[in-house]
Scaffold this active site. Sequence first.
Site, short mmCIF file in Angstrom:
data_model
loop_
_atom_site.label_atom_id
_atom_site.label_comp_id
_atom_site.label_asym_id
_atom_site.label_seq_id
_atom_site.Cartn_x
_atom_site.Cartn_y
_atom_site.Cartn_z
N ASP A 1 -42.84 23.35 22.17
CA ASP A 1 -43.51 24.61 21.81
C ASP A 1 -43.13 25.10 20.42
O ASP A 1 -43.54 26.19 20.00
CB ASP A 1 -43.21 25.69 22.85
CG ASP A 1 -41.72 26.04 22.94
OD1 ASP A 1 -40.92 25.41 22.22
OD2 ASP A 1 -41.37 26.93 23.73
N HIS B 1 -28.46 35.51 -6.19
CA HIS B 1 -29.30 35.91 -7.32
C HIS B 1 -29.06 37.37 -7.69
O HIS B 1 -29.03 37.73 -8.87
CB HIS B 1 -30.77 35.68 -6.99
CG HIS B 1 -31.70 35.89 -8.14
ND1 HIS B 1 -31.72 35.08 -9.25
CD2 HIS B 1 -32.65 36.84 -8.35
CE1 HIS B 1 -32.64 35.51 -10.10
NE2 HIS B 1 -33.21 36.58 -9.58
N LYS C 1 -37.25 37.72 -21.16
CA LYS C 1 -38.22 37.34 -20.13
C LYS C 1 -38.85 38.58 -19.53
O LYS C 1 -38.16 39.53 -19.19
CB LYS C 1 -37.54 36.52 -19.03
CG LYS C 1 -38.49 36.07 -17.93
CD LYS C 1 -37.87 35.04 -16.99
CE LYS C 1 -36.87 35.64 -16.05
NZ LYS C 1 -36.42 34.65 -15.03
#
Length: 288
Positions: free
Chosen positions: A33, A127, A189
């Site tokens: 399943d 991060h 950036k």
Amino acid sequence: MILPGSHSQSLSARLAEATDHDLASVRYERFPDGELCAALSEPAADALAGDHAVVVASTLTSDAHLELLQLQDAAREAGADEVTTVIPYMGYGRQDKSFKPGQPISARAVARAISTGTDRVLLVSPHEPAVTDFFDAPCEIVEGAAQLAEPLPADLDDPVFVSPDEGAIDVAEHARDAYGAGAVDYFEKERDYDTGAVEISPGNADVAGRDVVLVDDMVATGSTMSEAVDALHDREVGRVFVVCVHPLLVGDARTKLERAGLAGIWGTDTVERDVSAVSVAPLLADLV
């Protein structure tokens, strides 16, 4: 005893060797399943009674998050007296805030779930370092960037260690300090959070004729890094290398980077790829 998640089997083996801990035998099963089960072998479960369990699981996928929770529970069920959870790479860690109305803070949701089954957490180079605040269990950051100097050539020519944005400059500094020579700079950036498009522009460092090491905590799609490589070649650099703690390299990321013209690309085994040239096991060994 070290309990490996399916995405962290090599790192777990190296950590077991570095600490002289046993490496548990774990079965990763999927039922018809679709449900998963990460289960200890009977000998491993018997040996865990009254022992310290160290669950090592990079949560690259939703299934990997579930494996981590199951291994924590299996350790408690076997009678472990302490559970330490090592997260080499934390999935959903970049979703550390609600960027639009109605969005969840996914990093908080998964941190709370992980906290329920552990006494403490070791998190490698997240991060966003602030995600440690989301854990209800004590959480310690282990910085992996210093390991990135190891695979670099010893003969780098007047190197410049460059991060793709100002927020990652500390990662570049860690790598430069470990290498023992070179300057540090970063690209500007800007990201459009609606479209996902990223625009970068070179920093101010004089890179002409010098070897450049692009450094980041992770490389995912490779788009930003490949643009950075292109920009550097326009400035007539020497060799260009890419190093990162977490080499996710999803989709065609590797192709993008190779086409941009690299002299080498390496990462650590927080994410197990063919470029995972160095291990974070020595950094974790004294903490588990």
